[in-house]
Design a protein around this motif. Sequence first.
Motif, PDB file in Angstrom:
ATOM      1  N   GLU A 155       1.830  83.164 -11.322  1.00 41.10           N
ATOM      2  CA  GLU A 155       2.467  83.855 -12.448  1.00 41.10           C
ATOM      3  C   GLU A 155       1.577  83.926 -13.689  1.00 41.10           C
ATOM      4  O   GLU A 155       1.648  84.890 -14.450  1.00 41.10           O
ATOM      5  N   GLU A 156       0.733  82.900 -13.901  1.00 41.63           N
ATOM      6  CA  GLU A 156      -0.002  82.825 -15.168  1.00 41.63           C
ATOM      7  C   GLU A 156      -1.500  82.631 -15.016  1.00 41.63           C
ATOM      8  O   GLU A 156      -2.218  82.543 -16.014  1.00 41.63           O
ATOM      9  N   GLY A 157      -2.009  82.580 -13.781  1.00 40.86           N
ATOM     10  CA  GLY A 157      -3.433  82.414 -13.569  1.00 40.86           C
ATOM     11  C   GLY A 157      -3.868  80.962 -13.649  1.00 40.86           C
ATOM     12  O   GLY A 157      -3.109  80.079 -14.055  1.00 40.86           O
ATOM     13  N   TYR A 158      -5.132  80.702 -13.279  1.00 45.42           N
ATOM     14  CA  TYR A 158      -5.633  79.327 -13.253  1.00 45.42           C
ATOM     15  C   TYR A 158      -5.766  78.721 -14.645  1.00 45.42           C
ATOM     16  O   TYR A 158      -5.813  77.488 -14.791  1.00 45.42           O
ATOM     17  N   ARG A 159      -5.801  79.562 -15.668  1.00 42.21           N
ATOM     18  CA  ARG A 159      -5.921  79.036 -17.032  1.00 42.21           C
ATOM     19  C   ARG A 159      -4.714  78.172 -17.413  1.00 42.21           C
ATOM     20  O   ARG A 159      -4.808  77.334 -18.306  1.00 42.21           O
ATOM     21  N   VAL A 160      -3.593  78.381 -16.729  1.00 48.63           N
ATOM     22  CA  VAL A 160      -2.392  77.605 -17.056  1.00 48.63           C
ATOM     23  C   VAL A 160      -2.618  76.109 -16.825  1.00 48.63           C
ATOM     24  O   VAL A 160      -2.007  75.271 -17.485  1.00 48.63           O
ATOM     25  N   LEU A 161      -3.520  75.765 -15.894  1.00 49.95           N
ATOM     26  CA  LEU A 161      -3.777  74.368 -15.568  1.00 49.95           C
ATOM     27  C   LEU A 161      -4.519  73.628 -16.673  1.00 49.95           C
ATOM     28  O   LEU A 161      -4.599  72.390 -16.662  1.00 49.95           O
ATOM     29  N   TRP A 162      -5.068  74.386 -17.626  1.00 53.21           N
ATOM     30  CA  TRP A 162      -5.800  73.765 -18.733  1.00 53.21           C
ATOM     31  C   TRP A 162      -5.145  74.057 -20.077  1.00 53.21           C
ATOM     32  O   TRP A 162      -5.705  73.766 -21.124  1.00 53.21           O
ATOM     33  N   ARG A 163      -3.947  74.644 -20.042  1.00 47.69           N
ATOM     34  CA  ARG A 163      -3.258  74.995 -21.282  1.00 47.69           C
ATOM     35  C   ARG A 163      -2.868  73.730 -22.057  1.00 47.69           C
ATOM     36  O   ARG A 163      -2.248  72.831 -21.519  1.00 47.69           O
ATOM     37  N   GLY A 164      -3.249  73.701 -23.324  1.00 48.42           N
ATOM     38  CA  GLY A 164      -2.949  72.550 -24.173  1.00 48.42           C
ATOM     39  C   GLY A 164      -3.989  71.445 -24.105  1.00 48.42           C
ATOM     40  O   GLY A 164      -3.801  70.385 -24.709  1.00 48.42           O
ATOM     41  N   LEU A 165      -5.119  71.695 -23.395  1.00 49.75           N
ATOM     42  CA  LEU A 165      -6.124  70.647 -23.230  1.00 49.75           C
ATOM     43  C   LEU A 165      -6.702  70.202 -24.569  1.00 49.75           C
ATOM     44  O   LEU A 165      -6.926  69.007 -24.784  1.00 49.75           O
ATOM     45  N   GLU A 166      -6.941  71.173 -25.480  1.00 49.93           N
ATOM     46  CA  GLU A 166      -7.538  70.801 -26.759  1.00 49.93           C
ATOM     47  C   GLU A 166      -6.636  69.855 -27.548  1.00 49.93           C
ATOM     48  O   GLU A 166      -7.108  68.909 -28.188  1.00 49.93           O
ATOM     49  N   THR A 167      -5.333  70.079 -27.457  1.00 54.56           N
ATOM     50  CA  THR A 167      -4.391  69.180 -28.130  1.00 54.56           C
ATOM     51  C   THR A 167      -4.388  67.814 -27.457  1.00 54.56           C
ATOM     52  O   THR A 167      -4.346  66.777 -28.126  1.00 54.56           O
ATOM     53  N   ALA A 168      -4.433  67.818 -26.119  1.00 56.99           N
ATOM     54  CA  ALA A 168      -4.431  66.556 -25.372  1.00 56.99           C
ATOM     55  C   ALA A 168      -5.677  65.734 -25.667  1.00 56.99           C
ATOM     56  O   ALA A 168      -5.608  64.505 -25.799  1.00 56.99           O
ATOM     57  N   VAL A 169      -6.830  66.410 -25.780  1.00 59.22           N
ATOM     58  CA  VAL A 169      -8.082  65.707 -26.054  1.00 59.22           C
ATOM     59  C   VAL A 169      -8.068  65.098 -27.455  1.00 59.22           C
ATOM     60  O   VAL A 169      -8.477  63.943 -27.648  1.00 59.22           O
ATOM     61  N   ALA A 170      -7.588  65.872 -28.439  1.00 59.45           N
ATOM     62  CA  ALA A 170      -7.501  65.356 -29.807  1.00 59.45           C
ATOM     63  C   ALA A 170      -6.573  64.143 -29.855  1.00 59.45           C
ATOM     64  O   ALA A 170      -6.884  63.118 -30.482  1.00 59.45           O
ATOM     65  N   ARG A 171      -5.425  64.270 -29.183  1.00 57.35           N
ATOM     66  CA  ARG A 171      -4.474  63.169 -29.144  1.00 57.35           C
ATOM     67  C   ARG A 171      -5.059  61.961 -28.427  1.00 57.35           C
ATOM     68  O   ARG A 171      -4.880  60.815 -28.865  1.00 57.35           O
ATOM     69  N   ALA A 172      -5.762  62.208 -27.326  1.00 51.23           N
ATOM     70  CA  ALA A 172      -6.312  61.114 -26.526  1.00 51.23           C
ATOM     71  C   ALA A 172      -7.292  60.272 -27.322  1.00 51.23           C
ATOM     72  O   ALA A 172      -7.297  59.045 -27.221  1.00 51.23           O
ATOM     73  N   PHE A 173      -8.127  60.934 -28.119  1.00 51.08           N
ATOM     74  CA  PHE A 173      -9.102  60.175 -28.900  1.00 51.08           C
ATOM     75  C   PHE A 173      -8.404  59.305 -29.940  1.00 51.08           C
ATOM     76  O   PHE A 173      -8.723  58.122 -30.100  1.00 51.08           O
ATOM     77  N   VAL A 174      -7.431  59.892 -30.642  1.00 47.78           N
ATOM     78  CA  VAL A 174      -6.712  59.154 -31.687  1.00 47.78           C
ATOM     79  C   VAL A 174      -5.919  57.992 -31.084  1.00 47.78           C
ATOM     80  O   VAL A 174      -6.009  56.844 -31.542  1.00 47.78           O
ATOM     81  N   VAL A 175      -5.137  58.299 -30.045  1.00 47.59           N
ATOM     82  CA  VAL A 175      -4.237  57.305 -29.462  1.00 47.59           C
ATOM     83  C   VAL A 175      -4.999  56.151 -28.825  1.00 47.59           C
ATOM     84  O   VAL A 175      -4.717  54.972 -29.093  1.00 47.59           O
ATOM     85  N   ASN A 176      -5.985  56.462 -28.002  1.00 44.99           N
ATOM     86  CA  ASN A 176      -6.663  55.404 -27.265  1.00 44.99           C
ATOM     87  C   ASN A 176      -7.656  54.630 -28.121  1.00 44.99           C
ATOM     88  O   ASN A 176      -7.914  53.452 -27.856  1.00 44.99           O
TER      89      ASN A 176
END
Length: 315
Positions: free
Chosen positions: A274-295
């Motif tokens: 329905e949305e292409g392979y890009r859907v599997l990486w949607r929100g990655l930039e937010t997750a990476v920013a959060r991951a650095f701060v949280v961990n």
Amino acid sequence: MNSDNNWTALVTDFWPEFIASSWGKEFVAGGFGGIAGIISGYPLDTLRIRQQQSVSGSAFKIFRNIIANDGPVGLYRGMSAPFASITFQSAAVFQIYAVLSRAFTSSSTQSNSDPPSYKAVAIGGFGTGALQSFFLTPVELVKIRLQLQTSTQQPISSSSSHKGPLSVAKSIYKTEGLRGIYRGLTITMLRDAPAHAVYFWTYECMREQFQPGCRSSGQERFSTALVAGGLAGVASWIFCYPLDVLKTRIQAPTQRLSPRYKGIVDCLSKSVGEEGYRVLWRGLETAVARAFVVNGAIFSAYGLTLRCLFSNGSN
């Protein structure tokens, strides 16, 4: 009456001795690390979950809509679910990891005072991630249901809108039973086991690179723990992110009585179709920013608490 006294005596005798031990100190330090992580990164986690489930995937647009419709409190919706459990969860994760990494370190090549080998670190992390999935799955299921609920949504029934984690959990158990509470267990385990291997291995490697010898001394600088922990979080999230997107979609609420997806393969097929392979990486930039701060916060708080506890114990 005697049984109550015996129970009280057991508790009062156990906890001081447990906290005085190495295991107890690691358990307590892990709990403080978890609290630091959830406080520092929850708003970004809400944005990540919304991005993974949305069509547009724009973090700024989602952030603006949350503020406009729900106010700043919308960024913290569902936080009571992981916050109530994060102390025990994080404490258990660090304790299990410490035990497993030591168990898989060959005693013939290392003394008890040496840090675990990098191979043992990866294996211990893998086992830790697999074991924590049994506890984490229901918590994240409830959290995701609350994070995807907005004040403007039109529920199909009065039971579709919930005020807190207990309301969500009761509704799921009532309609779907125990199987519903553990929806997403397989995908959570597939995500967390290898991700935790990458997570702890990266942290141990990075802290030693930034400050040689700190693994043996256990006296790394605050900045070392902060940056090494942040990089460990980023590495593990990049490694497992497509699985996390599928997990969010599998655990997301549905307006139908039956789940939208029949399983992991069905979710992958439909999402990509329905949305292409890009859907599997949607929100990655937010997750990476959060991951650095949280961990970064988790490992800094963990290390600081551990050093304080051992310092007090030696006095």
